[in-house]
Write a protein that holds these residues in place. Structure first.
Motif, PDB file in Angstrom:
ATOM      1  N   GLU A   1       0.836  -1.204   0.000  1.00 46.68           N
ATOM      2  CA  GLU A   1       0.000   0.000   0.000  1.00 46.68           C
ATOM      3  C   GLU A   1       0.874   1.259   0.000  1.00 46.68           C
ATOM      4  O   GLU A   1       2.069   1.193   0.290  1.00 46.68           O
ATOM      5  CB  GLU A   1      -0.916   0.000   1.233  1.00 46.68           C
ATOM      6  N   SER A   2       0.276   2.391  -0.257  1.00 42.34           N
ATOM      7  CA  SER A   2       1.017   3.653  -0.307  1.00 42.34           C
ATOM      8  C   SER A   2       1.664   4.011   1.036  1.00 42.34           C
ATOM      9  O   SER A   2       2.673   4.703   1.070  1.00 42.34           O
ATOM     10  CB  SER A   2       0.107   4.798  -0.772  1.00 42.34           C
ATOM     11  N   ASP A   3       1.106   3.491   2.131  1.00 40.13           N
ATOM     12  CA  ASP A   3       1.693   3.748   3.451  1.00 40.13           C
ATOM     13  C   ASP A   3       2.745   2.709   3.826  1.00 40.13           C
ATOM     14  O   ASP A   3       3.291   2.734   4.917  1.00 40.13           O
ATOM     15  CB  ASP A   3       0.618   3.824   4.531  1.00 40.13           C
ATOM     16  N   GLY A   4       3.018   1.758   2.904  1.00 44.79           N
ATOM     17  CA  GLY A   4       4.017   0.730   3.147  1.00 44.79           C
ATOM     18  C   GLY A   4       3.468  -0.583   3.679  1.00 44.79           C
ATOM     19  O   GLY A   4       4.210  -1.541   3.860  1.00 44.79           O
ATOM     20  N   THR A   5       2.167  -0.640   3.942  1.00 42.61           N
ATOM     21  CA  THR A   5       1.558  -1.870   4.440  1.00 42.61           C
ATOM     22  C   THR A   5       1.694  -2.976   3.410  1.00 42.61           C
ATOM     23  O   THR A   5       1.363  -2.785   2.240  1.00 42.61           O
ATOM     24  CB  THR A   5       0.067  -1.651   4.777  1.00 42.61           C
ATOM     25  N   VAL A   6       2.195  -4.125   3.837  1.00 45.25           N
ATOM     26  CA  VAL A   6       2.334  -5.289   2.972  1.00 45.25           C
ATOM     27  C   VAL A   6       1.064  -6.115   3.097  1.00 45.25           C
ATOM     28  O   VAL A   6       0.610  -6.410   4.208  1.00 45.25           O
ATOM     29  CB  VAL A   6       3.557  -6.137   3.387  1.00 45.25           C
ATOM     30  N   VAL A   7       0.494  -6.492   1.956  1.00 45.28           N
ATOM     31  CA  VAL A   7      -0.730  -7.289   1.935  1.00 45.28           C
ATOM     32  C   VAL A   7      -0.442  -8.587   1.195  1.00 45.28           C
ATOM     33  O   VAL A   7       0.023  -8.569   0.050  1.00 45.28           O
ATOM     34  CB  VAL A   7      -1.879  -6.533   1.233  1.00 45.28           C
ATOM     35  N   PHE A   8      -0.700  -9.713   1.875  1.00 46.25           N
ATOM     36  CA  PHE A   8      -0.498 -11.012   1.254  1.00 46.25           C
ATOM     37  C   PHE A   8      -1.664 -11.350   0.338  1.00 46.25           C
ATOM     38  O   PHE A   8      -2.817 -11.035   0.646  1.00 46.25           O
ATOM     39  CB  PHE A   8      -0.388 -12.110   2.315  1.00 46.25           C
ATOM     40  N   ALA A   9      -1.378 -12.041  -0.750  1.00 45.59           N
ATOM     41  CA  ALA A   9      -2.425 -12.574  -1.616  1.00 45.59           C
ATOM     42  C   ALA A   9      -3.203 -13.619  -0.818  1.00 45.59           C
ATOM     43  O   ALA A   9      -2.661 -14.248   0.093  1.00 45.59           O
ATOM     44  CB  ALA A   9      -1.815 -13.205  -2.864  1.00 45.59           C
ATOM     45  N   ASP A  10      -4.459 -13.819  -1.168  1.00 47.16           N
ATOM     46  CA  ASP A  10      -5.295 -14.778  -0.440  1.00 47.16           C
ATOM     47  C   ASP A  10      -4.655 -16.163  -0.399  1.00 47.16           C
ATOM     48  O   ASP A  10      -4.636 -16.802   0.647  1.00 47.16           O
ATOM     49  CB  ASP A  10      -6.687 -14.869  -1.062  1.00 47.16           C
ATOM     50  N   TYR A  11      -4.139 -16.625  -1.545  1.00 46.37           N
ATOM     51  CA  TYR A  11      -3.561 -17.964  -1.575  1.00 46.37           C
ATOM     52  C   TYR A  11      -2.328 -18.060  -0.676  1.00 46.37           C
ATOM     53  O   TYR A  11      -2.130 -19.070   0.008  1.00 46.37           O
ATOM     54  CB  TYR A  11      -3.228 -18.403  -3.008  1.00 46.37           C
ATOM     55  N   ALA A  12      -1.498 -17.018  -0.638  1.00 41.66           N
ATOM     56  CA  ALA A  12      -0.303 -17.026   0.206  1.00 41.66           C
ATOM     57  C   ALA A  12      -0.704 -16.997   1.680  1.00 41.66           C
ATOM     58  O   ALA A  12      -0.129 -17.717   2.505  1.00 41.66           O
ATOM     59  CB  ALA A  12       0.585 -15.835  -0.118  1.00 41.66           C
ATOM     60  N   HIS A  13      -1.701 -16.206   2.002  1.00 42.78           N
ATOM     61  CA  HIS A  13      -2.206 -16.137   3.373  1.00 42.78           C
ATOM     62  C   HIS A  13      -2.713 -17.504   3.822  1.00 42.78           C
ATOM     63  O   HIS A  13      -2.402 -17.966   4.922  1.00 42.78           O
ATOM     64  CB  HIS A  13      -3.315 -15.080   3.473  1.00 42.78           C
ATOM     65  N   GLU A  14      -3.471 -18.182   2.975  1.00 44.12           N
ATOM     66  CA  GLU A  14      -4.012 -19.498   3.326  1.00 44.12           C
ATOM     67  C   GLU A  14      -2.907 -20.532   3.510  1.00 44.12           C
ATOM     68  O   GLU A  14      -2.953 -21.343   4.433  1.00 44.12           O
ATOM     69  CB  GLU A  14      -5.012 -19.972   2.268  1.00 44.12           C
ATOM     70  N   ILE A  15      -1.898 -20.519   2.650  1.00 43.48           N
ATOM     71  CA  ILE A  15      -0.783 -21.460   2.768  1.00 43.48           C
ATOM     72  C   ILE A  15      -0.037 -21.227   4.077  1.00 43.48           C
ATOM     73  O   ILE A  15       0.252 -22.173   4.819  1.00 43.48           O
ATOM     74  CB  ILE A  15       0.168 -21.345   1.561  1.00 43.48           C
ATOM     75  N   LEU A  16       0.305 -19.972   4.358  1.00 42.09           N
ATOM     76  CA  LEU A  16       1.019 -19.657   5.596  1.00 42.09           C
ATOM     77  C   LEU A  16       0.206 -20.034   6.826  1.00 42.09           C
ATOM     78  O   LEU A  16       0.736 -20.553   7.802  1.00 42.09           O
ATOM     79  CB  LEU A  16       1.392 -18.172   5.636  1.00 42.09           C
ATOM     80  N   LYS A  17      -1.093 -19.792   6.773  1.00 37.59           N
ATOM     81  CA  LYS A  17      -1.964 -20.114   7.907  1.00 37.59           C
ATOM     82  C   LYS A  17      -2.047 -21.629   8.097  1.00 37.59           C
ATOM     83  O   LYS A  17      -1.897 -22.125   9.222  1.00 37.59           O
ATOM     84  CB  LYS A  17      -3.352 -19.518   7.691  1.00 37.59           C
TER      85      LYS A  17
END
Length: 56
Positions: free
Chosen positions: A5-21
């Motif tokens: 994001e413009s403020d530097g927030t990193v957002v994981f893709a849904d698939y990456a989030h699910e794998i990590l979880k």
């Protein structure tokens, strides 16, 4: 990672989030730059737990 994001927030893709979880129990969809160090430590600890189960 899906985007930064413009403020530097990193957002994981849904698939990456699910794998990590599912694999290591890391359940964060995003994080802010100032939390990067703590997030890295958390991810490393969770991965070490995961790897220890596989090795033993």
């Amino acid at each position: 990672m899906e985007r930064v994001e413009s403020d530097g927030t990193v957002v994981f893709a849904d698939y990456a989030h699910e794998i990590l979880k599912d694999m290591i129990g890391f359940d964060r969809k995003s994080f802010e730059p100032e939390d990067s160090y703590e997030i890295a430590l958390e991810m490393m600890a969770k991965y070490k737990e995961f790897a220890a189960k596989i090795v033993s």
